[in-house]
Scaffold this motif. Structure first.
Motif: not given
Length: 185
Positions: A148-154, A171-176, A178-185
């Motif tokens: 992914n290269g440099l990977e920054l996520s918040s 997520y923001v990547f320098s090589g691919v 961007p992406m979003v995800s969610a987790q429910w617990r």
């Protein structure tokens, strides 16, 4: 000094609060009630993990600690052999306030540093010193990978109940892409 009520100590000083957080400093000046005072070159090791280091600090009568020119990291600051090392990331701030009454650490003028480079301002950042979960933005995650290269996520953590929570992450990547995800617990 019995006339002024001032207590001055120098050397390897360690203070432990009721929560188990430890404060280490080389010099401290307190009033005769051991309540308020000033410190220099200090380290606050949080029981829940993480460390705060500062050039100077003040301890108020309410046991709050105000740090000047401070840095926070959850990274280990020693290698397996016990030698000092620089953390890969840290948060620096002009002023940090630790209030043991509500177990909150509040940052003013906070910046995220990655390998010594200041890359992201973090206005309004606060952390819990006791590790208790509360809703809010979490500390950003930065890493470098071959794919992914440099990977920054918040992440945003939403505490719904004692047994329910939702975490949304971008997520923001320098090589691919961007992406979003969610987790429910």
């Amino acid at each position: 000094n019995r006339e002024t009520g001032q207590i001055l100590a120098k050397g390897a000083i360690r203070l432990v609060d009721d929560s188990g957080n430890q404060l280490f400093t080389e010099a401290i000046e307190l009033n005769d009630q051991f309540e308020a005072g000033a410190m220099s070159e200090l380290l606050l090791a949080l029981r829940a993990g993480g460390r705060l280091a500062a050039r100077s600090g003040e301890r108020g009568e309410d046991e709050s600690i105000i740090l000047t020119d401070a840095a926070y990291t959850a990274c280990a600051v020693t290698d397996p052999e016990g030698c000092d090392k620089d953390p890969s990331w840290r948060i620096t701030a002009d002023r940090v306030t630790y209030d043991p009454a509500d177990s909150k650490i509040r940052f003013r003028g906070a910046m995220l540093e990655l390998f010594g480079a200041r890359i992201l301002p973090l206005p309004g950042l606060s952390l819990r010193a006791d590790g208790e979960a509360v809703s809010g933005f979490l500390v950003p995650d930065v890493r470098i990978t071959n794919v992914n290269g440099l990977e920054l996520s918040s992440r945003y953590y939403w505490r719904l109940a004692e047994n329910k929570d939702l975490t949304a992450r971008g997520y923001v990547f320098s090589g691919v892409s961007p992406m979003v995800s969610a987790q429910w617990r």
